[in-house]
Every structure is written in structure tokens, then in C-alpha cells.
Design a protein around this motif. Structure first.
Motif, PDB file in Angstrom:
ATOM      1  N   ASP A  50       0.824  -1.465   0.252  1.00  0.00           N
ATOM      2  CA  ASP A  50      -0.030   0.315  -0.289  1.00  0.00           C
ATOM      3  C   ASP A  50       0.660   0.890  -0.138  1.00  0.00           C
ATOM      4  OD1 ASP A  50       0.444  -0.608   2.612  1.00  0.00           O
ATOM      5  OD2 ASP A  50      -0.533   0.564   3.557  1.00  0.00           O
ATOM      6  N   LEU A  51       2.478   1.276   0.593  1.00  0.00           N
ATOM      7  CA  LEU A  51       2.925   2.377   0.017  1.00  0.00           C
ATOM      8  C   LEU A  51       3.510   2.661  -1.133  1.00  0.00           C
ATOM      9  CD1 LEU A  51       4.952   1.719   3.816  1.00  0.00           C
ATOM     10  CD2 LEU A  51       2.554   3.343   3.440  1.00  0.00           C
ATOM     11  N   GLN A  52       3.877   1.564  -1.836  1.00  0.00           N
ATOM     12  CA  GLN A  52       4.199   1.640  -3.458  1.00  0.00           C
ATOM     13  C   GLN A  52       5.940   1.736  -2.993  1.00  0.00           C
ATOM     14  OE1 GLN A  52       1.593   4.617  -5.500  1.00  0.00           O
ATOM     15  NE2 GLN A  52      -0.186   3.192  -5.233  1.00  0.00           N
ATOM     16  N   ASN A  53       5.991   1.516  -2.257  1.00  0.00           N
ATOM     17  CA  ASN A  53       7.495   1.990  -2.350  1.00  0.00           C
ATOM     18  C   ASN A  53       8.096   1.146  -2.170  1.00  0.00           C
ATOM     19  OD1 ASN A  53       8.940   4.714  -3.716  1.00  0.00           O
ATOM     20  ND2 ASN A  53       7.494   5.558  -1.816  1.00  0.00           N
ATOM     21  N   SER A  54       9.768   0.842  -2.041  1.00  0.00           N
ATOM     22  CA  SER A  54      10.277   0.053  -1.359  1.00  0.00           C
ATOM     23  C   SER A  54      10.765   1.026  -0.438  1.00  0.00           C
ATOM     24  CB  SER A  54      11.371  -0.157  -3.028  1.00  0.00           C
ATOM     25  OG  SER A  54      12.271   0.929  -2.919  1.00  0.00           O
ATOM     26  N   GLN A 104       1.412  10.553   3.814  1.00  0.00           N
ATOM     27  CA  GLN A 104       3.188  11.117   3.206  1.00  0.00           C
ATOM     28  C   GLN A 104       3.802  11.320   3.775  1.00  0.00           C
ATOM     29  OE1 GLN A 104       3.265  12.301   0.131  1.00  0.00           O
ATOM     30  NE2 GLN A 104       1.290  12.005  -0.303  1.00  0.00           N
ATOM     31  N   GLY A 105       4.219  10.239   5.162  1.00  0.00           N
ATOM     32  CA  GLY A 105       5.122  10.605   6.151  1.00  0.00           C
ATOM     33  C   GLY A 105       6.486   9.686   6.189  1.00  0.00           C
ATOM     34  N   ALA A 106       7.033   9.680   4.609  1.00  0.00           N
ATOM     35  CA  ALA A 106       7.982   8.943   3.659  1.00  0.00           C
ATOM     36  C   ALA A 106       8.299   7.525   4.870  1.00  0.00           C
ATOM     37  CB  ALA A 106       9.057   9.367   3.925  1.00  0.00           C
ATOM     38  N   LEU A 107       9.449   7.621   5.230  1.00  0.00           N
ATOM     39  CA  LEU A 107       9.271   6.131   6.693  1.00  0.00           C
ATOM     40  C   LEU A 107       8.668   6.204   7.981  1.00  0.00           C
ATOM     41  CD1 LEU A 107      12.983   6.556   5.837  1.00  0.00           C
ATOM     42  CD2 LEU A 107      11.828   4.774   5.531  1.00  0.00           C
ATOM     43  N   GLY A 108       7.938   7.104   8.350  1.00  0.00           N
ATOM     44  CA  GLY A 108       7.161   7.495   8.961  1.00  0.00           C
ATOM     45  C   GLY A 108       5.506   6.661   8.760  1.00  0.00           C
ATOM     46  N   ASN A 109       5.080   6.623   8.109  1.00  0.00           N
ATOM     47  CA  ASN A 109       4.220   5.638   7.609  1.00  0.00           C
ATOM     48  C   ASN A 109       4.514   4.501   7.728  1.00  0.00           C
ATOM     49  OD1 ASN A 109       2.857   7.825   5.966  1.00  0.00           O
ATOM     50  ND2 ASN A 109       3.710   6.971   4.041  1.00  0.00           N
ATOM     51  N   LEU A 110       5.860   3.895   7.702  1.00  0.00           N
ATOM     52  CA  LEU A 110       5.712   1.875   8.513  1.00  0.00           C
ATOM     53  C   LEU A 110       4.639   1.914   9.427  1.00  0.00           C
ATOM     54  CD1 LEU A 110       9.666   2.071   7.161  1.00  0.00           C
ATOM     55  CD2 LEU A 110       7.673   0.505   6.568  1.00  0.00           C
ATOM     56  N   ILE A 111       5.531   3.186  10.389  1.00  0.00           N
ATOM     57  CA  ILE A 111       4.809   3.311  11.667  1.00  0.00           C
ATOM     58  C   ILE A 111       3.692   2.828  11.592  1.00  0.00           C
ATOM     59  CG2 ILE A 111       4.567   4.594  13.982  1.00  0.00           C
ATOM     60  CD1 ILE A 111       7.126   5.895  13.604  1.00  0.00           C
ATOM     61  N   THR A 112       2.548   3.863  10.817  1.00  0.00           N
ATOM     62  CA  THR A 112       1.215   3.112  10.529  1.00  0.00           C
ATOM     63  C   THR A 112       1.129   1.925  10.039  1.00  0.00           C
ATOM     64  OG1 THR A 112       0.699   5.748  10.132  1.00  0.00           O
ATOM     65  CG2 THR A 112      -0.724   4.312   9.466  1.00  0.00           C
ATOM     66  N   ASP A 113       1.470   1.543   9.555  1.00  0.00           N
ATOM     67  CA  ASP A 113       1.054   0.410   8.771  1.00  0.00           C
ATOM     68  C   ASP A 113       2.049  -0.777   9.650  1.00  0.00           C
ATOM     69  OD1 ASP A 113       0.706   0.835   6.824  1.00  0.00           O
ATOM     70  OD2 ASP A 113       1.854   0.345   4.830  1.00  0.00           O
ATOM     71  N   ALA A 114       3.042  -0.968  10.425  1.00  0.00           N
ATOM     72  CA  ALA A 114       3.274  -1.794  11.691  1.00  0.00           C
ATOM     73  C   ALA A 114       1.548  -1.849  12.661  1.00  0.00           C
ATOM     74  CB  ALA A 114       4.114  -1.025  12.607  1.00  0.00           C
ATOM     75  N   ASN A 115       1.003  -1.267  12.674  1.00  0.00           N
ATOM     76  CA  ASN A 115       0.008  -1.109  13.494  1.00  0.00           C
ATOM     77  C   ASN A 115      -1.485  -1.669  12.503  1.00  0.00           C
ATOM     78  OD1 ASN A 115       1.055  -0.064  15.956  1.00  0.00           O
ATOM     79  ND2 ASN A 115       0.616   2.046  15.433  1.00  0.00           N
ATOM     80  N   ILE A 116      -1.203  -1.481  11.845  1.00  0.00           N
ATOM     81  CA  ILE A 116      -2.153  -1.702  10.622  1.00  0.00           C
ATOM     82  C   ILE A 116      -2.045  -3.058  10.623  1.00  0.00           C
ATOM     83  CG2 ILE A 116      -3.244  -2.085   8.601  1.00  0.00           C
ATOM     84  CD1 ILE A 116      -3.094   0.904   7.922  1.00  0.00           C
ATOM     85  N   TYR A 117      -1.305  -4.026   9.756  1.00  0.00           N
ATOM     86  CA  TYR A 117      -0.605  -4.835   9.338  1.00  0.00           C
ATOM     87  C   TYR A 117      -0.249  -6.018  10.901  1.00  0.00           C
ATOM     88  CZ  TYR A 117      -1.708  -3.296   4.984  1.00  0.00           C
ATOM     89  OH  TYR A 117      -1.545  -3.064   3.879  1.00  0.00           O
ATOM     90  N   ASN A 118      -0.473  -5.994  12.106  1.00  0.00           N
ATOM     91  CA  ASN A 118       0.492  -5.885  13.617  1.00  0.00           C
ATOM     92  C   ASN A 118       2.366  -6.626  13.246  1.00  0.00           C
ATOM     93  OD1 ASN A 118       0.337  -7.101  16.200  1.00  0.00           O
ATOM     94  ND2 ASN A 118      -0.166  -8.788  15.251  1.00  0.00           N
ATOM     95  N   ARG A 119       2.169  -5.670  12.447  1.00  0.00           N
ATOM     96  CA  ARG A 119       3.777  -5.809  12.061  1.00  0.00           C
ATOM     97  C   ARG A 119       5.056  -4.979  12.950  1.00  0.00           C
ATOM     98  NH1 ARG A 119       5.049  -6.409   5.929  1.00  0.00           N
ATOM     99  NH2 ARG A 119       7.124  -6.414   6.596  1.00  0.00           N
ATOM    100  N   PRO A 120       5.667  -5.125  14.289  1.00  0.00           N
ATOM    101  CA  PRO A 120       6.127  -3.923  14.706  1.00  0.00           C
ATOM    102  C   PRO A 120       7.348  -4.047  14.435  1.00  0.00           C
ATOM    103  CG  PRO A 120       5.729  -6.450  16.244  1.00  0.00           C
ATOM    104  CD  PRO A 120       5.096  -7.028  14.991  1.00  0.00           C
TER     105      PRO A 120
END
Length: 237
Positions: free
Chosen positions: A12-16, A164-180
Motif C-alpha cells: 500500500d506504500l507503493q515504494n521499496s 505522506q510521512g515517508a518512513l513514518g508510514n511504516l509506523i502506521t502500517d506496523a499497527n495496521i498489519y500487526n508487524r512491529p
């Protein structure tokens, strides 16, 4: 925590991971550059017209006091859920650091040096660019270091508006996908970028000011070159 998926970025982040790093640096460094471009002439005006400095400092402080989320709400109707919505507040935040840093640095230039430059026929613009700024480089770089590290950290807030948070989006996805592990990735990556940027700015300072700092530690004070004299000599060439 699945460490095997540490660099496995959700689709969903459309980026490596490298793509997010590049995006993070762009969103963080362009506002600092814009802030520096604004600060340099603004600081000279504040030095030339002392009455201007207090209101300018007040405005930049008020901008810094505005929460980023409030900034986003104000801008989103005009700039949409884009990088620009993140970068405009970061530019404003950088001014509260850079304007005082440049003003103090320029004011620290000895009056004798300015008088000598004027006697050599330097106009106000040439004197500022070729004499005052080179002498002020260490203090300006110090301000840039703080502004850059702060900006790299604050980009993450952009995750609140359309990823639009770049690497900060990973923190949001960590909660969404339960991937700490994604949150750990974000924290470590942002910290590494901040330290790398700070180190590079120190290198830039050393290249631009060869009279500082290592030689200063090994050279007797009486024998150290005067930065004001060096700047004036270089400007006269």
C-alpha cells in the motif's frame, strides 16, 4: 516480531525501503534548503534594521508553535494530500532555528573587518556574500544541523495525511498489519538518516572553514589564522 520481513514493505506504500528513504530525504531536506534561502536575506535585513528582528523572531516563533496537524488542516484545501502540504510547515519550522542562527552569526563579524571591506570598495551585497557569510559559516552550519535533524524527525507526521510521512508510514502500517518490525525499521532508519546528515554537515563545515577545528586544537592560539582576515583576503582576490 518477524525479522525476516524487516525490509518487506507493504504494497500500500507503493515504494521499496530505498524509495521511502529517498522520499523521506526529499521531504526533509528541501524545506531546510528553502528555509536557508529565506533566512539569509531576511537575517541581513534584521542586522541592517535592528527594529525588524523582534517582529520577525515573533512571527517565526508563532509558526513553530502551531501544531503540524493544524498546519495540515489549513493547507490541505489548497495543496491537497501532497508532499507540499508536509514541506510548507517544515519550512516554517526551520525558520525559527535558522533566522536567529544567521542573525547571530552575521552580527559576530568584527566591525573592523566590515570597515576594512568598505574601505576596499565593497558594496553591502558583496560585503555580505564575500566577507560576512564566510566568517559566519560555523554558526550557520550549527543552525543547519539542528534544523536538518529536526526536519528529518518531523517528516513522519505526514503519515497523518494520505501516507505522506515517508518512513513514518511504516509506523502506521506496523499497527495496521500487526508487524512491529516495521516500526523498528522506521525508528532506526530515521535515526540513521539524522546522524548521517549531521555528520555530512560537519564535513561541509570543515571543508568551508579550514581554520577550524582540528588545526585549532594543535596550533598555539597566537599562531592561528584569523578567520576574518582570511575571509577579507579571499574576497579581495
Amino acid at each position: 516480531m518477524n525479522w525476516d520481513r524487516f525490509f518487506d514493505i507493504p504494497s500500500d506504500l507503493q515504494n521499496s525501503w530505498l524509495g521511502l528513504v529517498g522520499l523521506h530525504l526529499r521531504e526533509a531536506l528541501l524545506p531546510v534548503l528553502a528555509g536557508l534561502v529565506i533566512s539569509l536575506p531576511l537575517a541581513q535585513l534584521c542586522v541592517r534594521f535592528r527594529w525588524l528582528y523582534p517582529p520577525v523572531l515573533w512571527v517565526t516563533t508563532v509558526l513553530y508553535a502551531v501544531p503540524s496537524l493544524a498546519f495540515f488542516v489549513l493547507l490541505i484545501d489548497y495543496t491537497g494530500q501532497t508532499e507540499l502540504t508536509v514541506m510548507i510547515p517544515l519550512t516554517g519550522y526551520s525558520l525559527v532555528i535558522l533566522v536567529p542562527a544567521v542573525v547571530d552569526a552575521v552580527r559576530s563579524v568584527p566591525q573592523e573587518t566590515l570597515a576594512a571591506a568598505t574601505a576596499m570598495g565593497f558594496g553591502p551585497v558583496r560585503r555580505y556574500v564575500q566577507v560576512q557569510l564566510p566568517i559566519a559559516v560555523p554558526a550557520i552550519i550549527a543552525g543547519l544541523r539542528v534544523a536538518t535533524v529536526s526536519s528529518i524527525s518531523l517528516v513522519s507526521v505526514g503519515a497523518l495525511i494520505g501516507n505522506q510521512g515517508a518512513l513514518g508510514n511504516l509506523i502506521t502500517d506496523a499497527n495496521i498489519y500487526n508487524r512491529p518490525e516495521l516500526a523498528v525499521n522506521a525508528v532506526l532508519s530515521i535515526a540513521a538518516l539524522a546522524m548521517l546528515a549531521d555528520f555530512l554537515l560537519v564535513v561541509v563545515r570543515m571543508l568551508l572553514t579550514p581554520w577550524m577545528p582540528r588545526r585549532a586544537r594543535t596550533t598555539p592560539k597566537a599562531d592561528r589564522p584569523d578567520p576574518a582576515a582570511l575571509a577579507l583576503e579571499d574576497a579581495a582576490k
